[in-house]
Design a protein around this motif. Structure first.
Motif, PDB file in Angstrom:
ATOM      1  N   UNK A  12      18.019  34.191 106.487  1.00 38.91           N
ATOM      2  CA  UNK A  12      18.748  33.295 105.542  1.00 38.91           C
ATOM      3  C   UNK A  12      20.038  33.639 104.979  1.00 38.91           C
ATOM      4  N   UNK A  13      20.175  35.134 104.753  1.00 40.88           N
ATOM      5  CA  UNK A  13      21.255  35.627 104.031  1.00 40.88           C
ATOM      6  C   UNK A  13      22.323  36.273 105.030  1.00 40.88           C
ATOM      7  N   UNK A 225      22.218  36.759  90.906  1.00 38.81           N
ATOM      8  CA  UNK A 225      21.603  35.319  90.407  1.00 38.81           C
ATOM      9  C   UNK A 225      22.068  34.059  91.174  1.00 38.81           C
ATOM     10  N   UNK A 226      23.372  34.094  91.248  1.00 39.84           N
ATOM     11  CA  UNK A 226      23.789  32.977  92.034  1.00 39.84           C
ATOM     12  C   UNK A 226      23.442  32.591  93.513  1.00 39.84           C
ATOM     13  N   UNK A 227      23.439  33.905  94.176  1.00 40.99           N
ATOM     14  CA  UNK A 227      22.936  33.938  95.553  1.00 40.99           C
ATOM     15  C   UNK A 227      21.395  33.353  95.527  1.00 40.99           C
ATOM     16  N   UNK A 245      33.545  45.565 100.769  1.00 38.50           N
ATOM     17  CA  UNK A 245      32.883  46.875 100.197  1.00 38.50           C
ATOM     18  C   UNK A 245      31.474  46.915 100.357  1.00 38.50           C
ATOM     19  N   UNK A 246      31.105  48.019 101.055  1.00 41.69           N
ATOM     20  CA  UNK A 246      29.631  48.244 101.095  1.00 41.69           C
ATOM     21  C   UNK A 246      28.719  48.229  99.958  1.00 41.69           C
ATOM     22  N   UNK A 247      29.415  48.584  98.757  1.00 45.69           N
ATOM     23  CA  UNK A 247      28.355  48.541  97.543  1.00 45.69           C
ATOM     24  C   UNK A 247      28.098  46.930  97.226  1.00 45.69           C
ATOM     25  N   UNK A 252      24.853  42.004  97.400  1.00 41.45           N
ATOM     26  CA  UNK A 252      24.570  40.767  97.965  1.00 41.45           C
ATOM     27  C   UNK A 252      23.205  40.560  98.398  1.00 41.45           C
ATOM     28  N   UNK A 253      22.876  41.625  99.404  1.00 42.41           N
ATOM     29  CA  UNK A 253      21.626  41.618 100.220  1.00 42.41           C
ATOM     30  C   UNK A 253      20.458  41.950  99.123  1.00 42.41           C
ATOM     31  N   UNK A 254      20.651  42.426  97.998  1.00 36.54           N
ATOM     32  CA  UNK A 254      19.444  42.625  97.287  1.00 36.54           C
ATOM     33  C   UNK A 254      18.912  41.295  96.709  1.00 36.54           C
ATOM     34  N   UNK A 255      19.853  40.144  96.714  1.00 30.95           N
ATOM     35  CA  UNK A 255      19.659  38.777  96.023  1.00 30.95           C
ATOM     36  C   UNK A 255      18.322  38.421  96.666  1.00 30.95           C
TER      37      UNK A 255
END
Length: 272
Positions: A12-13, A225-227, A245-247, A252-255
């Protein structure tokens, strides 16, 4: 997971490739590394378009990822062309242009079929039924697997669905900008994938005290939080945040792991 068109399963992401640079040199090497890292981290949906570098973004993804993992979906968009004289971009839904752009995308992506092809914008000078009818014909010919739309209204979505099945809609949508909530409601009712772009309001969400407070108490960033709010807001939402950027990609994926409680969701629901 979500099944686009009822059968094409993706996480989903996703990842929006728009920010990946295509010019030669160090910036391109970085872009290749980001695309590869996205797949290594489990991304199974990558969004690109002919508009992004006049096809250069599609070529970049092919250089980075071909041969593609079986579970990876790269979706691209057509329907915008560039004037050879002025260099200006314009909506262009003429059937011959759409057909040509699909053939070019197949070549650049090195595939025989585009599993999800989206109309980037509706050309107001060409009947919508003619535009989606061309995509329907291309699907019949086996060049397209599923058809999507981008930046459409409820009425335009209804007109398109009268001609062909629509598997996805890609509209601007985020925590602070919900202009297309009615379109999202139609997608949710019909099981159509909704791929919001500009997913984090370009950082504006982090300036809101409510978002910052939830981020602090959740040991997360405002972007996360937004994601997380998008993922919780509707089961048909598939965010496609982009980054070079990889960081930021990792952030983003950690959301996906952030679970907002009911009180937090209600507070965020009331921001727009």
């Amino acid at each position: 997971m979500f099944r686009i068109g009822g059968d094409l399963e993706v996480g989903r992401l996703g990842f929006g490739a728009m920010h990946l640079a295509t010019e030669p040199g160090a910036v391109r090497e970085n872009a290749l590394a980001v695309a590869r890292r996205a797949v290594e981290l489990g991304i199974t949906l990558i969004d690109t378009a002919y508009l992004y570098g006049g096809g250069g973004n599609e070529e970049l993804l092919a250089d980075a990822l071909f041969p593609y993992p079986e579970e990876l979906l790269i979706t691209t968009k057509i329907g915008i062309s560039r004037s050879s004289s002025s260099g200006e971009w314009r909506y262009d839904g003429r059937p011959d242009v759409l057909r040509g752009q699909v053939d070019q995308a197949l070549r650049r992506l090195r595939v025989d079929r585009i599993e999800l092809l989206q109309l980037h914008r509706v050309d107001p000078e060409v009947p919508l039924a003619e535009q989606v009818g061309t995509l329907r014909d291309l699907r019949t010919e086996g060049k397209i697997g599923r058809i999507g739309l981008s930046e459409v209204t409820v009425d335009e979505l209804a007109q398109a669905r009268a001609v062909v099945d629509i598997a996805s809609v890609q509209n601007r949508y985020n925590l602070l900008d919900r202009e297309h909530e009615p379109v999202l409601a139609v997608c949710e009712e019909a099981g159509i994938a909704f791929l919001p772009w500009r997913t984090v309001a370009w950082g504006d969400a982090g300036a809101r005290a409510e978002v910052a407070a939830i981020a602090s108490e959740s040991d997360a960033t405002p972007t996360q939080v937004a994601l997380a709010w998008l993922l919780a807001h509707s089961p048909v939402i598939l965010p496609i945040p982009g980054t070079s950027r990889i960081d930021h990609l990792t952030e983003n994926l950690a959301a996906q792991e952030l679970r907002l409680n009911r009180e937090q969701r209600e507070l965020l629901d009331g921001l727009a």
